[in-house]
Structures are given as C-alpha cells and as structure tokens.
Write an enzyme that holds these catalytic residues in place. Structure first.
Site, PDB file in Angstrom:
ATOM      1  N   ASP A   1      13.964   1.036 -56.466  1.00 36.93           N
ATOM      2  CA  ASP A   1      13.244   0.299 -57.506  1.00 36.93           C
ATOM      3  C   ASP A   1      13.025   1.195 -58.716  1.00 36.93           C
ATOM      4  OD1 ASP A   1      11.053  -1.544 -58.687  1.00 36.93           O
ATOM      5  OD2 ASP A   1      11.607  -2.559 -56.842  1.00 36.93           O
TER       6      ASP A   1
ATOM      7  N   HIS B   1       6.515  -1.759 -60.480  1.00 39.96           N
ATOM      8  CA  HIS B   1       7.136  -2.690 -59.545  1.00 39.96           C
ATOM      9  C   HIS B   1       7.352  -2.054 -58.171  1.00 39.96           C
ATOM     10  CE1 HIS B   1      10.547  -5.475 -58.345  1.00 39.96           C
ATOM     11  NE2 HIS B   1       9.712  -6.342 -58.869  1.00 39.96           N
TER      12      HIS B   1
ATOM     13  N   SER C   1      10.479 -10.771 -55.651  1.00 38.45           N
ATOM     14  CA  SER C   1      10.267  -9.323 -55.582  1.00 38.45           C
ATOM     15  C   SER C   1       9.257  -8.960 -54.513  1.00 38.45           C
ATOM     16  CB  SER C   1       9.758  -8.788 -56.925  1.00 38.45           C
ATOM     17  OG  SER C   1      10.817  -8.464 -57.773  1.00 38.45           O
TER      18      SER C   1
END
Length: 815
Positions: free
Chosen positions: A191, A229, A401
């Site tokens: 990520d 994220h 996600s």
C-alpha cells in the site's frame, strides 16, 4: 530520504540498500531473463555495453536488473532484434542468444488506492436503527471480559461484533475464544506505507518482511499527507489488544508494510513487491489497482505476472502465497472487476463489500471473478480502525479497500488453524463456507454443486468461524491441472440490440482425461473483438450445466475504439462443475447505433483439480504473447442468439443449518448442499473438437448424397470423367502437401538442434516467421498478430493494458 528506524535496519539483513537505489534521471534500467547455461549477467553487461549488473530481481529466478547509460532508445531490444535478424549469416553463438526476455523499465503511476468514491447523484443511504439488542450487548461484554479487551473503540467495531444489526459481522469472537488469533502468520500490506510507530501496530510490526519501494529503504513509514490508507488497512488485520483504538481481526498476527503507491514505480518494483520475503510473508493484502473510472482496461505486465505465478508456486515453501485483492469501487461508474487484470487473475482472491445492514454498497463492483464479500462502509457507517499517529484512530475507513484487509486477516486465522493449506485450498474454503446474504436484488443463481452465486456478492460473505472450523478437517486438494481449447475463429459481425452472436465449443470426457482435469475451479475466456465503442459490448458464458457467467458487461463511460485485444475474462461461477459438454459464449452489441463490431476469435481454458496428482506439472512462466498464436483454427458457424435470462430468484424460505456462533439471534444460513461437489475423475485421450451454433439450434453436417459434386465445375465432361479429373487433382494436392510436410519436419529438426533449444519459448527471426505457425491474426481492422511458437497458451491473467507501450522484445508490435 526519510530516516531509517532501528526496526527498519533489520530489513537490511538480506537486502542491500545500495542495490535498490534507482536513479532514473541519470540512467536507464533493464530487466533481462537470462539462460544461465548460455551466459552470465557479466557477459551481458559487456555485450550490450551496460554500466553495471544490479543483481537478480528479488527471488524471480534468472531475472536480472541492469543499469545503462541514458538513451531514448531501447538499446537491449534493438541489439537483440539485430542478432535475431542476422542469426543465419552469423552461425557462431552470441551472448544475446541467452536472453529470453528483455524489458526496459519506466516509471509509471498507474495503481490507485481503492478509496471511497462520492455517492452517485440521487443516492439515498439507508437509515438504520441504533437500538442495541440487549442479549447481544450482554454477550459482547462477556467476550470482552474473557479476552481482556479494553480497547476504547472496540464497541464501535461493528464488523467484529454487531450488537445492533445482529448477525451482520464476520462471526469471529468464538474463534478468538477458541485460541485462534493469527499467531505465526504474517500479512503484508502492499500500500502507501505503514506507521510502525503507532501504539496500535508496533508490537506486531514485522520489519524483516517490509520495504519501501517508493523511497528505496527498509522503512515503509508514511511520508505524504495522504499516506494513511495502508496504516488503516493494517489496523484491520493486526491492531493489538491494548488501550489504544480497537483491535485487528487477527490481533496476534504479524503485519509487514510494502510501500508502492506514493510515487510512480516500475514493473520491476511492483514485481519484486509481490514476492518480497515470500517465505515469511504468507498473505499479501492489495487494496489497489487500475483506476475505477468505468473505461479503463488494464492488466499487470509480464514481470508482475511471472512474480505472482512464482509466488503461488514457490511461496510458503511451495504451498503458495495468498493474494487478496479489493474488487474495486467503480460500480457507480458502471465498472466491472473483470476489466481489471489483477482482480480477474486466478491467483487472486477477489473480495467485494457488503455494508452493516447486509446491503450492497453503491461502490462495490459486480463481477464473475469475485469470490466472496465482507463488511465495509455503507448505510451511514464506516470501518473503525487505526490511523497514522502514535495514538490515533479512524472512523472513516471504507470501500472495498477495507473489505480486502479484513478478509486477509480472517485468512490469517484460518492459516494459523491449518498451516499446510495451499493457495487453492484457501479459495475452496472461502467458497464452501461463504454465507448467503438475503438480498433478492442480488440475482442469486443456483450453481451446479448446490451453492448460490451472485455477481453482486460472489458466493456470499466470509464467515470466520465456519471457515476456521472447516479448515481443521479439510482434505487438501490435489495439484492444479488445466485444459486449453484451440483458438476458435469466428470473424462475424455482432448484431446490435437484444440479440447476440452465440458460439459454442464441445468439451469431451476424453479431452479432460487427457488434460488430467477432474473438476473445475476457474474458467478463463480470452477473446478478440474489433469494435468502434468497447463500452457497448457484453459477454455471457454459459456452461454445460446451464450456469451463466456475465464475464463482461456494457460500460456507459467506455468510448474506447478498439474492442478486446487478447483480453482474458475470468469466472469462479462454475466451481465444481465437471466441464464436460457444450460451452456457449454469447457476445452482444447492446446499443443500436452506428458503432459496430466484429467478433474475431476466442478460446476457452478450464482450470481445476488434477485427477492424478503424480501426473500434475507446474504451469510454465508466462510470456507477453502466449495468446498470439491464433493459427489453430476450428471451423465455426455462428448464429444469432436471444438474451438469456438468469434462473428465478431463490425462495425466501431457506433451510436451517447448525452453525455454532457467539451471537444469540444470528440469522440462519442455507443448509450445506447435499449435491456431490467432486465429479468422478475422467480418463482417456485428448480429442479436440469445436462448433458454433445459434442459441437453441445445433449445427449439423448434411449426409453425403448422389449430388456431392454438383456444385463443382463440370469441365463439360460426364460425371464419371469428372471423378477421374478430381481424383487426379486430389493426388497432385496430396503429393504437394506431403512435400510441404517433409520440408517442415526437416526444418523443425534443424531448429531443435539449435543451441537455443532450452528456451522456454522458441524464438523466430522476423523473416523465418512468415507463414510458419505465426498466426497473423486477421481482424476487421487488418491488425497484424504477434508471432510465437510457445506451445500451449497461457491465460491466468488478463491480456494487455490500454496504457502499456512496452511490447514484447522478441516480436513485432501489433499496433
């Protein structure tokens, strides 16, 4: 470069920092696959005038990275093509004969986080009751006390225990009470970084499995303001039990960070990331992919495909790395995850989303490649997890996600309970134990093995308890096998509107016996269509059992003028079928306008469990043009087809099954199917055949009659004389064909004696390729096909990308 922490320095044990530094402003970089029996990397450096050999590309066997002086040309490809051209006149061996693949590297920003998109116009979120169930609240308190959970936002983590919409969670607390918490399993979060200094993550951080490919150092700490994220995803998996935020679903697992999303990267970087420390990192969680704009169509490059194949073949000591991909957030854009070459790979477990009310979120894509779903944002709530900062929490995480890492954490629990599971066993378990979601709009259909499948929810939502329990006694599946049909040439215009062009291919028991294939897991279809508006197309695949896969759907935003170019679609809908019988493909041009197209050709691949494990082999490494040999022609007679409809929606009355759960009022699930899911093994010799028909009408061959030559020229002779004339013509033709075969065999023998005969794929010079198994693919636009002599074709991933410009170095481009 950001400071490297002490923990990060541990990652230098086997990786040299200097060997990973890339200066693209000053140098060019190349990845070459080299046959070590013919040359060494040092030989290649001298022959091509490279600056240095930078080392092997991670653990990708015999793939090496080279540094060269900056040039606008692809010097490696130019030299290799020149060697191929002059090979006949220069009989002596050359170092370049050892090069099996050459790829010049470029930096690209083509991967995007699966962040939550804005809702479409007119979207009204569901308003949910916030009244807790008293019995569920009491149960939650007992679990917290027993497990010593004091994390302040645990009660907000409804995805772990939902005390309001009872039963709408992953059913994990009993797994924890049984002592399964993710111990000895590492999940790598690929990520935008991971905050290893967070109080919620630092105790479970696995430095040895971490790397930053954006800044080329061992510490994947977030740097940019939006580098949050990966940390949020990591918290879903492995946030520890303490007094900070909440906990992860596998709170005793280890979490590694692999940073690739914060800057442009090369295919080399991405390929290495996909197998970084793949003996220690068991599961790779990937909440990213090509943009979800409803018009892109992109697949990983050949190096990334090879890395993922090596991951499933050699990762975890040969049991296989687990790749978990978010299905994508483009549903409101009309997107479909079968247009994404990562999510439609047979090596990926593609995970979509369901919200806390059991509803389909507006963003989660529909797809025949989607195996399961799990919980994420929607109905006015989000996933509550860790955020960047020493003691910081997030209450706004969501999209697919959030679904993918939640699934990855559950898989960590399963692998703790049964470490010897292979990558395919895990897919079986996810499919077998998925829980039905009571949403009639999902258009559920009954599969051939008694399961229910929806393109909205896959086989249903992951149930952690069911999956862990079934894993404990699961019979490991046999190795993988596959059956490849020949290319089926159509070359027919696609009718517009509700009608479509239907083609079929007959798979026999003998074919699958020869292929050593017992039952199906994945099905892939590679196809070529010329069209002036790609978004108007849709494609259905219908199995011999009558089960329908919507492998491609029309996309309103896709104006691309090019159709499908060797693109591979994938389906998990046919899991467990025998595969024997007539497979039907229906291609539709869904809009009546002046945008027209032609269906060029296609072929079918069935992937599954082998009949005889001792006869199983490993799939060879893919090449970029493995599907370019379209010479194998099967005559077809395509016709029109009316729209096929899905089976009726399932009855609202569902049978009850006994399933231990820690929830007092969890909705019951359908009973375990009684249909046998393992078809009897088949045997025999392979026998290829193919036909094409209109829907509801089989093509037939007329029997011979007395007028069998009535359509031929008569030459003014009697019928008896005509027979003599055509007999003589036949003898002459047979002699010419035999002569051609003789020269072809002689030439093949000469090629086999060539010192390059150890290549994975036999290479051809441009001039000698003409007319010899080249498969120059004729299309409506007259495109020229790539040339190869690669044997059986490879389709585990989708085909090329809209944006990819670096073509196979051994062959002419098709543009």
């Amino acid at each position: 470069m950001k400071p490297i922490s002490f923990l990060g320095l541990l990652g230098l044990a086997t990786v040299s920092l200097a060997s990973r530094v890339r200066d693209y402003e000053k140098y060019d970089y190349y990845v070459l696959h080299i046959d070590p029996s013919l040359a060494s990397p040092e030989d290649v450096v001298q022959r091509l005038g490279f600056v240095a050999h930078e080392g092997q590309l991670a653990d990708l066997t015999d793939h090496h990275v080279f540094r060269a002086d900056k040039s606008s040309d692809d010097v490696a490809s130019i030299e290799i093509k020149e060697r191929r051209r002059r090979r006949r006149s220069l009989a002596e061996p050359d170092v370049l004969d050892s090069v099996l693949l050459a790829k010049k590297q470029v930096l690209k920003q083509r991967l995007h986080k699966r962040i939550i998109p804005d809702p479409p116009a007119g979207h009204v979120p569901s308003i949910l009751s916030r009244q807790s169930d008293a019995v569920a609240v009491q149960r939650q308190s007992e679990v917290m006390k027993t497990l010593n959970i004091a994390d302040p936002i645990f009660k907000d983590q409804w995805h772990l225990f939902n005390s309001i919409q009872v039963g709408h969670d992953v059913n994990v607390t009993q797994v924890w009470l049984d002592g399964v918490t993710g111990k000895n399993v590492t999940v790598a979060i690929i990520d935008d970084g991971l905050d290893m200094h967070s109080d919620d993550l630092k105790d479970n951080y696995f430095a040895e499995g971490s790397w930053d490919y954006n800044d080329n150092d061992p510490s994947p700490a977030p740097v940019l303001s939006d580098d949050r994220h990966g940390t949020r995803c990591a918290g879903e998996v492995g946030a520890v039990k303490n007094d900070v935020c909440g906990i992860g679903v596998a709170y005793d697992s280890k979490i590694a960070g692999i940073r690739i999303l914060s800057k442009p990267i090369s295919d080399e970087d991405e390929a290495e990331a996909m197998i970084y420390k793949y003996q220690d990192n068991y599961i790779y969680s990937c909440s990213w992919g090509p943009t979800d704009d409803g018009k892109s169509m992109e697949a990983p490059g050949v190096l990334i495909k090879r890395a993922m194949l090596q991951g499933v073949q050699q990762g975890r000591g040969g049991l296989g790395s687990i790749y978990v991909f978010a299905s994508g957030n483009g549903a409101s854009n009309g997107d479909n995850c079968n247009f994404d070459g990562y999510t439609n790979s047979i090596y990926s477990i593609t995970v979509g989303a369901v919200d806390r009310a059991g509803l389909h979120p507006y963003y989660s894509e529909h797809c025949s490649a989607q195996l399961v779903v799990t919980y994420s944002s929607g109905s006015n709530d989000y996933i509550h997890t860790t955020d960047v900062g020493t003691n910081t929490c997030s209450s706004q995480h969501g999209g697919t996600s959030a679904a993918a890492p939640l699934a990855a954490g559950i898989f960590a629990l399963v692998m703790e309970a049964r470490p010897e599971l292979t990558w395919r066993d895990l897919q079986y378990l996810a499919m077998e134990t998925a829980a039905y979601i009571d949403d009639a709009s999902a258009e559920w259909q009954d599969t051939a093995i008694g399961k229910k499948f929806s393109h909205t929810f896959g086989y249903g939502k992951i149930d952690a308890y069911s999956m862990v329990e079934k894993a404990k006694t699961w019979d490991l599946v046999k190795p993988q096998a596959w059956f490849f049909s020949p290319w089926l040439h159509i070359k027919k215009e696609i009718p517009q509107g509700e009608q479509g062009l239907a083609v079929t291919f007959e798979v026999t028991k003998d074919m699958l016996g020869e292929a050593n294939l017992a039952r199906i897991e994945h099905v892939t279809v590679t196809m070529n269509i010329e069209h002036t508006r790609r978004g108007d197309l849709s494609v259905d695949l219908v199995s011999p059992e009558g089960i329908i896969s919507h492998i491609a759907t029309d996309r309103p935003s896709d104006d691309h003028k090019g159709g499908y170019d060797d693109w591979t679609f994938m389906s998990v809908v046919h899991w467990g079928e025998s595969g024997v019988g007539t497979w039907k493909l229906i291609v539709r041009d869904t809009h009546e306008n002046d945008r027209k197209g032609t269906f060029t050709d296609w072929h079918l691949k069935l992937w599954g469990e082998s009949i005889d494990a001792d006869k199983a082999t490993l799939l060879p490494m893919p090449n970029e043009d493995d599907d370019a040999d379209h010479d194998v022609i099967v005559s077809t007679v395509p016709g029109a087809a009316h729209t096929a409809s899905l089976p009726p929606k399932p009855s609202a009355t569902k049978p009850v099954v006994s399933n231990p759960t820690d929830h007092p009022h969890r909705p019951t699930k359908p009973a375990k199917p009684t249909t046998e899911s393992k078809p009897s093994p088949t045997s025999g010799s392979q026998e290829d055949s193919g036909t094409s028909t209109s829907e509801g009408q089989e093509a037939t061959t007329s029997p011979a009659s007395s007028s069998w030559i009535s359509w031929l020229p008569t030459f003014g002779a009697s019928k008896k004389a005509q027979i003599w004339i055509y007999g003589a013509i036949g003898l002459i033709s047979a002699f010419c064909i035999g002569l051609g075969i003789y020269f072809y065999i002689a030439r093949r023998r000469r090629l086999r004696n060539n010192p390059r005969n150890d290549y994975e794929f036999e290479l051809l010079e441009e001039d000698e390729a003409e007319g010899l198994n080249t498969g120059e693919k004729a299309t409506a636009a007259g495109k020229k096909g790539r040339r190869t002599r690669g044997g059986e074709l490879y389709d585990a991933f989708a085909g090329g990308s809209d944006e990819e410009e670096d073509f196979d170095d051994y062959h002419d481009t098709r543009r």
